[in-house]
Enzyme design. Structure first.
Site, short mmCIF file in Angstrom:
data_model
loop_
_atom_site.label_atom_id
_atom_site.label_comp_id
_atom_site.label_asym_id
_atom_site.label_seq_id
_atom_site.Cartn_x
_atom_site.Cartn_y
_atom_site.Cartn_z
N HIS A 7 -26.87 10.40 13.86
CA HIS A 7 -25.61 9.66 13.92
C HIS A 7 -24.69 10.24 14.98
O HIS A 7 -24.86 11.37 15.43
CB HIS A 7 -24.88 9.62 12.57
CG HIS A 7 -24.46 10.96 12.03
ND1 HIS A 7 -25.25 11.70 11.19
CD2 HIS A 7 -23.34 11.70 12.21
CE1 HIS A 7 -24.64 12.83 10.87
NE2 HIS A 7 -23.46 12.86 11.48
N HIS A 79 -18.71 14.63 16.95
CA HIS A 79 -19.99 15.34 17.08
C HIS A 79 -21.14 14.34 17.11
O HIS A 79 -20.97 13.18 16.78
CB HIS A 79 -20.19 16.36 15.94
CG HIS A 79 -20.32 15.78 14.56
ND1 HIS A 79 -19.25 15.63 13.71
CD2 HIS A 79 -21.39 15.32 13.87
CE1 HIS A 79 -19.65 15.11 12.56
NE2 HIS A 79 -20.94 14.90 12.62
N GLU A 130 -24.49 18.68 15.46
CA GLU A 130 -24.92 18.87 14.08
C GLU A 130 -26.43 18.72 14.05
O GLU A 130 -26.98 17.81 14.68
CB GLU A 130 -24.26 17.79 13.19
CG GLU A 130 -24.64 17.88 11.72
CD GLU A 130 -23.96 16.81 10.86
OE1 GLU A 130 -23.47 15.79 11.41
OE2 GLU A 130 -23.91 16.99 9.63
#
Ligand code: CO
Length: 134
Positions: A7, A79, A130
């Site tokens: 994502h 992020h 991440e």
């Protein structure tokens, strides 16, 4: 090492308004707001055919995205999340190469119920990364 893009997270001040933009203006499939008190954010997940967008809004006094929104008052990309097959071995390999893992370095259960880690943006082209175990 890294696999699929899981994502892209966008920090926003008003998650209801942001969800409306994605649902009504962009015509995307948008979830209800889900509070993540252990991460200090409210989240909305937007499902696209090939990936997800995660809208995040500060929740509580010490939200980790509060400073980001001070610097980016209109919101912005916060992020990106890549999948890895084994998060601990990915972490160890990255640390051996000098990359900085944020926090205590131990994976935490992220917004999707899977172990995640964050990597220092200065080591990754100015982008907070991440990693999520696939
Ligand atoms: Co994320």
């Amino acid at each position: 090492m890294i696999g699929r893009l899981n994502h892209v997270a966008i920090a926003v001040r008003d998650i209801a308004k942001a969800a409306q933009v994605y649902r009504d203006t962009l015509g995307a499939e948008v979830s209800a707001v889900e509070p993540q008190p252990e991460h200090g954010v409210n989240t909305v997940f937007i499902t696209l055919p090939n990936t997800k967008i995660e809208l995040i809004e500060p929740l509580g006094e010490n939200s980790p995205i509060a400073k980001f929104l001070e610097r980016n008052p209109d919101g912005g990309i916060h992020h990106i999340c890549y999948e890895v097959s084994d998060i601990r071995s990915a972490r160890d390999a990255l640390k051996r190469q000098g990359a900085r893992v944020l926090g205590d370095g131990e994976p935490k259960v992220g917004a999707h119920g899977k172990p995640v880690l964050f990597l220092h943006p200065k080591d990754f082209c100015g982008t907070l990364v991440e990693l999520e175990q696939a």
